[in-house]
Design an enzyme around this catalytic site. Structure first.
Site, mmCIF file in Angstrom:
data_model
loop_
_atom_site.group_PDB
_atom_site.id
_atom_site.type_symbol
_atom_site.label_atom_id
_atom_site.label_comp_id
_atom_site.label_asym_id
_atom_site.label_seq_id
_atom_site.Cartn_x
_atom_site.Cartn_y
_atom_site.Cartn_z
ATOM 1 N N ASN A 99 0.859 -1.189 0.000
ATOM 2 C CA ASN A 99 0.000 0.000 0.000
ATOM 3 C C ASN A 99 0.898 1.242 0.000
ATOM 4 O O ASN A 99 1.414 1.631 1.038
ATOM 5 C CB ASN A 99 -0.899 -0.035 1.249
ATOM 6 C CG ASN A 99 -1.783 1.188 1.349
ATOM 7 O OD1 ASN A 99 -1.903 1.971 0.399
ATOM 8 N ND2 ASN A 99 -2.416 1.367 2.502
ATOM 9 N N TRP A 100 1.073 1.816 -1.172
ATOM 10 C CA TRP A 100 1.991 2.953 -1.298
ATOM 11 C C TRP A 100 1.404 4.229 -0.690
ATOM 12 O O TRP A 100 2.121 5.212 -0.514
ATOM 13 C CB TRP A 100 2.315 3.203 -2.772
ATOM 14 C CG TRP A 100 3.066 2.100 -3.450
ATOM 15 C CD1 TRP A 100 3.481 0.908 -2.907
ATOM 16 C CD2 TRP A 100 3.510 2.081 -4.822
ATOM 17 N NE1 TRP A 100 4.141 0.157 -3.848
ATOM 18 C CE2 TRP A 100 4.171 0.856 -5.036
ATOM 19 C CE3 TRP A 100 3.395 2.986 -5.884
ATOM 20 C CZ2 TRP A 100 4.727 0.511 -6.268
ATOM 21 C CZ3 TRP A 100 3.953 2.641 -7.114
ATOM 22 C CH2 TRP A 100 4.610 1.418 -7.300
ATOM 23 N N LYS A 101 0.121 4.236 -0.424
ATOM 24 C CA LYS A 101 -0.559 5.444 0.090
ATOM 25 C C LYS A 101 -0.284 6.632 -0.852
ATOM 26 O O LYS A 101 -0.154 6.439 -2.050
ATOM 27 C CB LYS A 101 -0.148 5.717 1.543
ATOM 28 C CG LYS A 101 -0.310 4.463 2.421
ATOM 29 C CD LYS A 101 -0.199 4.728 3.888
ATOM 30 C CE LYS A 101 -0.377 3.411 4.644
ATOM 31 N NZ LYS A 101 -0.412 3.565 6.082
ATOM 32 N N HIS A 124 -9.749 1.583 4.422
ATOM 33 C CA HIS A 124 -8.514 1.760 5.187
ATOM 34 C C HIS A 124 -8.788 2.726 6.341
ATOM 35 O O HIS A 124 -9.575 3.670 6.192
ATOM 36 C CB HIS A 124 -7.403 2.298 4.275
ATOM 37 C CG HIS A 124 -6.065 2.239 4.944
ATOM 38 N ND1 HIS A 124 -5.672 3.171 5.873
ATOM 39 C CD2 HIS A 124 -5.057 1.337 4.845
ATOM 40 C CE1 HIS A 124 -4.465 2.834 6.317
ATOM 41 N NE2 HIS A 124 -4.061 1.734 5.706
ATOM 42 N N GLU A 154 -7.220 5.112 7.446
ATOM 43 C CA GLU A 154 -6.974 6.535 7.114
ATOM 44 C C GLU A 154 -8.172 7.121 6.376
ATOM 45 O O GLU A 154 -8.525 8.287 6.571
ATOM 46 C CB GLU A 154 -5.679 6.638 6.287
ATOM 47 C CG GLU A 154 -4.459 6.364 7.163
ATOM 48 C CD GLU A 154 -3.271 5.753 6.440
ATOM 49 O OE1 GLU A 154 -3.216 5.815 5.196
ATOM 50 O OE2 GLU A 154 -2.399 5.211 7.136
ATOM 51 N N GLU A 204 -6.118 -4.671 10.182
ATOM 52 C CA GLU A 204 -5.068 -3.687 10.453
ATOM 53 C C GLU A 204 -5.392 -2.938 11.746
ATOM 54 O O GLU A 204 -6.156 -1.957 11.722
ATOM 55 C CB GLU A 204 -4.984 -2.676 9.306
ATOM 56 C CG GLU A 204 -4.625 -3.276 7.974
ATOM 57 C CD GLU A 204 -3.971 -2.248 7.061
ATOM 58 O OE1 GLU A 204 -2.863 -2.522 6.603
ATOM 59 O OE2 GLU A 204 -4.548 -1.176 6.839
ATOM 60 N N GLY A 219 1.870 2.316 10.752
ATOM 61 C CA GLY A 219 2.856 3.386 10.629
ATOM 62 C C GLY A 219 3.516 3.760 11.941
ATOM 63 O O GLY A 219 4.199 4.783 12.029
ATOM 64 N N SER A 222 2.726 -2.121 10.371
ATOM 65 C CA SER A 222 4.164 -2.218 10.679
ATOM 66 C C SER A 222 4.751 -3.597 10.383
ATOM 67 O O SER A 222 5.638 -4.057 11.096
ATOM 68 C CB SER A 222 4.439 -1.799 12.121
ATOM 69 O OG SER A 222 4.112 -0.428 12.301
ATOM 70 N N GLY A 275 2.522 -1.152 4.334
ATOM 71 C CA GLY A 275 2.625 0.266 4.017
ATOM 72 C C GLY A 275 4.072 0.669 3.812
ATOM 73 O O GLY A 275 4.656 0.487 2.753
ATOM 74 N N GLY A 276 4.679 1.227 4.860
ATOM 75 C CA GLY A 276 6.023 1.792 4.767
ATOM 76 C C GLY A 276 7.041 0.883 4.095
ATOM 77 O O GLY A 276 7.818 1.333 3.234
HETATM 78 P P1 PGA Z 1 2.385 0.286 7.687
HETATM 79 O O1 PGA Z 1 0.978 0.552 6.959
HETATM 80 O O2 PGA Z 1 2.924 -1.025 7.161
HETATM 81 O O3 PGA Z 1 3.237 1.452 7.302
HETATM 82 O O4 PGA Z 1 2.108 0.219 9.154
HETATM 83 C C1 PGA Z 1 0.071 -0.502 6.722
HETATM 84 C C2 PGA Z 1 -1.166 0.062 6.076
HETATM 85 O O5 PGA Z 1 -1.605 1.148 6.479
HETATM 86 O O6 PGA Z 1 -1.747 -0.556 5.162
#
Ligand code: PGA
Length: 250
Positions: free
Chosen positions: A9-11, A93, A95, A165, A171, A211, A232-233
């Protein structure tokens, strides 16, 4: 056995040029075909990435409208995504739930719209730290599934990917322990079985996200009910993303 799916997930990261380099790095380093690999890229990158990537790498949008077309300035419809050959859409998600006020009833509409256009939702769920500390996390996440997904037919539901999640792990560098992940995943699978039966539940892909990194992926992915990851990251560095894919037990 559920399909194993690792999605990056590049966001809201990468220019088109950076995204092309990142995607090419993943494509060049991918050696396994046991895992379905999905890149969840920004809308502006999808057509370009679709044209350059091998068909073994799937693409996902990070959101989509519940509407097909019309006067919805700024929205992207499932028709447009399906037209590009996009296979998955991330929905719900945390967010989007928090910053864009998306709730379960809107998400139920989006899930249906995505399925109606032949794509597969990656439906995100997960509790806050306060909910976990109050002991409400299991009920809360079960409710998220019930509210957004349980109107689907069994045939529709079979196309849905779930991503658990925990919000406190996204994050933050704090990951759920493998025991915490396994407990929730097993509970969600049991919950799915109450609505769709054991066979559908056993075949449902339930990803863990929050994470996940190369150094904790082996343990998380070894949990019997963890069928992949939403990363994500660590998906922004090809070497880390590839290491997570490579840490799936064969
Ligand atoms: P993260 O993000 O791996 O940076 O914690 C995961 C996500 O939000 O899908």
């Amino acid at each position: 056995m559920p399909e194993r799916i690792i999605a990056g997930n590049w966001k809201m990261n990468t220019t088109l040029g950076q995204g092309k380099t990142l995607a090419q790095g993943v494509a060049d380093g991918l050696t396994t075909s046991d895992v379905t690999v999905v890149l969840c890229a920004p809308f502006t990158h999808l057509a370009t990435l679709k044209a350059m990537l091998p068909s073994s790498i799937k693409l996902a949008a990070q959101n989509c409208s519940q509407y097909e077309k019309g006067a919805y300035t700024g929205e992207i419809s499932p028709v447009m995504l399906a037209d590009l050959g996009i296979e998955f859409v991330v929905l719900g998600h945390s967010e989007r739930r928090e910053y864009f006020h998306e709730g379960d009833s809107l998400l139920a509409e989006k899930v249906k719209a995505v399925l109606e256009h032949g794509m597969r939702p990656i439906f995100c769920c997960g509790e806050s730290l306060a909910q976990r500390e109050a002991g409400e996390h299991l009920d809360f996440v079960r409710e998220q599934l019930t509210n957004a997904l349980f109107d689907l037919s069994a045939e529709q539901f079979a196309k849905v990917v779930i991503a658990y999640e925990p919000i406190w792990a996204i994050g933050t560098g704090v990951t759920a322990s493998s025991d915490q992940a396994q407990e929730m995943h097993a509970l969600l699978r049991a919950h799915i079985a109450t609505r769709y039966g054991k066979d559908v539940a056993a075949a449902t892909t339930i990803q863990y996200g929050g994470s996940m990194k190369p150094d904790n992926a082996v343990e998380l992915l070894a949990c019997p009910d963890v069928d992949g990851g939403l990363i994500g990251g660590a998906s922004l560095k090809p070497e880390d993303f590839l290491a997570i894919i490579g840490s799936y037990p064969s």
